[in-house]
Design a protein around this motif. Structure first.
Motif, short mmCIF file in Angstrom:
data_model
loop_
_atom_site.label_atom_id
_atom_site.label_comp_id
_atom_site.label_asym_id
_atom_site.label_seq_id
_atom_site.Cartn_x
_atom_site.Cartn_y
_atom_site.Cartn_z
N ARG A 81 0.91 -1.28 0.04
CA ARG A 81 0.15 0.06 0.15
C ARG A 81 0.86 1.35 0.09
O ARG A 81 0.49 2.12 -0.68
CB ARG A 81 -0.97 0.00 1.25
CG ARG A 81 -1.89 1.20 1.41
CD ARG A 81 -2.69 1.51 0.38
NE ARG A 81 -3.42 2.76 0.65
CZ ARG A 81 -4.55 2.99 -0.28
NH1 ARG A 81 -4.36 2.54 -1.58
NH2 ARG A 81 -5.19 4.00 -0.17
N GLN A 84 2.31 1.66 -3.50
CA GLN A 84 1.20 2.19 -4.29
C GLN A 84 0.92 3.44 -4.06
O GLN A 84 0.77 4.38 -5.13
CB GLN A 84 0.27 1.15 -4.18
CG GLN A 84 0.09 -0.38 -4.64
CD GLN A 84 -1.23 -1.04 -4.31
OE1 GLN A 84 -2.08 -0.27 -3.55
NE2 GLN A 84 -1.14 -1.99 -4.99
N LEU A 85 0.89 3.98 -2.88
CA LEU A 85 0.67 5.28 -2.42
C LEU A 85 1.98 6.43 -3.10
O LEU A 85 1.65 7.44 -3.70
CB LEU A 85 0.55 5.68 -1.16
CG LEU A 85 -0.73 5.15 -0.48
CD1 LEU A 85 -0.88 5.22 1.02
CD2 LEU A 85 -2.04 5.86 -1.10
N SER A 87 3.93 5.57 -5.45
CA SER A 87 3.82 5.71 -7.02
C SER A 87 2.63 6.67 -7.46
O SER A 87 2.68 7.14 -8.34
CB SER A 87 3.59 4.09 -7.40
OG SER A 87 3.24 4.18 -8.97
N ARG A 88 1.54 6.48 -6.75
CA ARG A 88 0.23 7.19 -7.22
C ARG A 88 0.92 8.83 -6.82
O ARG A 88 0.24 9.92 -7.56
CB ARG A 88 -1.00 7.06 -6.11
CG ARG A 88 -2.03 8.07 -6.52
CD ARG A 88 -3.37 7.46 -5.71
NE ARG A 88 -4.42 8.26 -6.01
CZ ARG A 88 -5.79 8.14 -5.17
NH1 ARG A 88 -5.81 7.12 -4.20
NH2 ARG A 88 -6.72 9.00 -5.54
N THR A 90 3.60 10.21 -7.12
CA THR A 90 4.58 10.60 -8.14
C THR A 90 3.87 10.81 -9.22
O THR A 90 4.30 11.90 -10.10
CB THR A 90 5.69 9.50 -8.19
OG1 THR A 90 6.28 9.25 -6.95
CG2 THR A 90 6.74 9.99 -9.35
N GLU A 91 3.08 10.00 -9.52
CA GLU A 91 2.19 10.11 -11.09
C GLU A 91 1.30 11.32 -11.12
O GLU A 91 1.18 12.02 -11.93
CB GLU A 91 1.47 8.85 -11.14
CG GLU A 91 2.42 7.60 -11.57
CD GLU A 91 1.60 6.27 -11.67
OE1 GLU A 91 0.12 6.61 -11.54
OE2 GLU A 91 1.98 5.30 -11.98
N ASP A 92 0.63 11.57 -9.85
CA ASP A 92 -0.59 12.56 -9.72
C ASP A 92 0.07 13.75 -9.50
O ASP A 92 -0.57 15.01 -10.20
CB ASP A 92 -1.42 12.01 -8.55
CG ASP A 92 -2.49 10.91 -9.08
OD1 ASP A 92 -2.41 10.57 -10.24
OD2 ASP A 92 -3.05 10.54 -8.06
N GLU A 151 -12.67 13.57 -2.51
CA GLU A 151 -12.54 12.32 -3.41
C GLU A 151 -13.95 12.28 -4.09
O GLU A 151 -14.00 11.87 -5.06
CB GLU A 151 -12.23 11.09 -2.66
CG GLU A 151 -10.52 11.01 -2.32
CD GLU A 151 -10.31 9.73 -1.62
OE1 GLU A 151 -11.18 9.01 -1.52
OE2 GLU A 151 -9.03 9.45 -1.26
#
Length: 361
Positions: A81, A84-85, A87-88, A90-92, A151
């Motif tokens: 998790r 993933q966070l 990575s998210r 970095t992407e967002d 969200e």
């Protein structure tokens, strides 16, 4: 015998001694047996206790193994998790997780939200006392609720459309085109309304003048066709000439009725002819075509109508379809259609004025 007795006594004494020794041995063996049984029972009890302890320890080991396995799974899930966070993030946001924590971590105060600033500005505009909102300390529960609400709002916005700018440019161009068209339509509408107003004014002017002339002539013609009678034209809505209708009131001599529905067939026909002649006299035309307008008239009324037609032909040409002889007598020329015995139709013409001149000569 004595010797036998002595031997028997000796054997007896030896047997008793042996019995005593056997009894002693049995007693000692029984004591040893009881001691061995007690020791065995004691050892069995100890063994049972050890087995119970081993079982308890085995159960505890199993539980600890399960707990450790669950912890390892939870740790692996948590690590996944976190990855993933990261990575998210970095992407967002294009920011490393450490930099994000350093700039927006829980150790920093929470900035004032846009909703609080807008509410403060609204209160100031209304003149209400309102303290300027300040950054608050980090509260995990509060921030979780804000994140969930954000969200939800983000989900309602939907996915990001990468072609939104191009679509917006196209829609903006379309909007400008439609706005220009709308302005043209509005201008055209204003021009049309102006034209309609001018046309209405002209129609009102022409209709008012025509109505006045026809009403005046109708009264004169009606008196001519119905001596002693009274006829007039009445507007159904005098206050609105553009939507008003025209009613015909006719009262033949000797009658009190004015409604056309109560007149006889001949009176209705003569009233209609009076209306037509009034229109002809109010707005003359080079020629008129009349189709058996006097068919329902008696001889007296026919003579009166012929008098009016004679006045009309002073300024216009009259083409009359008739079967009445008096009408034919006043005509300048007659045209008839006849069929001979062979079934072929023929047109016959005769100029009445020339005929009259021949008779006079």
């Amino acid at each position: 015998r004595e010797r036998g007795a002595a031997v028997a006594g000796a054997v007896r004494s030896a047997g008793e001694t042996a019995l005593e020794r056997i009894a002693v041995s049995l007693t000692a063996a029984a004591e040893e047996r009881d001691a061995a049984a007690a020791a065995r029972a004691e050892r069995q009890s100890g063994l049972d206790g050890v087995r119970s302890r081993v079982n308890a320890l085995a159960t505890e080991l199993t539980q600890l193994t399960d707990v450790m396995h669950r912890d390892e799974v939870a740790r692996a899930q948590s690590q996944l998790r976190i990855e993933q966070l990261e990575s998210r993030i970095t992407e967002d946001h294009g920011v490393a997780a450490d930099d994000l924590v350093a700039e927006y971590g829980p150790h920093l105060p929470v900035p004032v939200s846009a909703a609080d600033l807008a509410e403060h500005a609204t209160s100031i505009e209304r003149g209400e006392p309102s303290a300027e909102p300040a950054p608050a300390a980090y509260d995990r529960a509060v921030q979780q609720r804000r994140a969930a609400l954000a969200e939800k709002d983000l989900a309602m916005l939907g996915r990001v459309n990468p072609l939104a700018l191009e679509e917006f440019a196209a829609m903006e161009e379309r909007y400008k085109f439609l706005a220009t068209q709308l302005e043209d339509i509005k201008a055209t509408r204003r021009d049309l309304l102006t034209v309609v107003s001018e046309v209405d004014d002209k129609i009102l002017e022409v209709f008012t003048a025509a109505y006045a002339d026809v009403a005046r002539e109708f009264e004169l013609v009606f008196v001519t066709l119905f001596p002693g009678g009274e006829g007039r034209l009445v507007l159904t809505e005098p206050d609105d000439m553009l939507t008003s209708g025209v009613d015909v009131e006719a009262r033949p001599p000797g009658k009190k009725i004015k409604r056309l529905s109560l007149l006889s067939g001949g009176e209705k026909s003569l009233t209609a002819v009076a209306m037509l002649v009034a229109i002809f006299r109010a707005r003359p035309s080079p020629f008129y075509v009349l189709d058996e307008v006097e068919a329902a008239l008696d001889d007296v009324n026919l003579r009166r109508l012929i008098g009016l037609l004679d006045e009309l032909r002073q300024s216009s040409q009259l083409i009359i379809v008739t079967h009445q002889k008096p009408t034919m007598e006043v005509a300048d020329a007659l045209y008839g259609v006849s069929m001979a015995g062979d079934g072929i139709t023929a047109v016959v013409s005769q100029r009445m004025r020339d005929r009259a001149a021949e008779h006079a000569s």
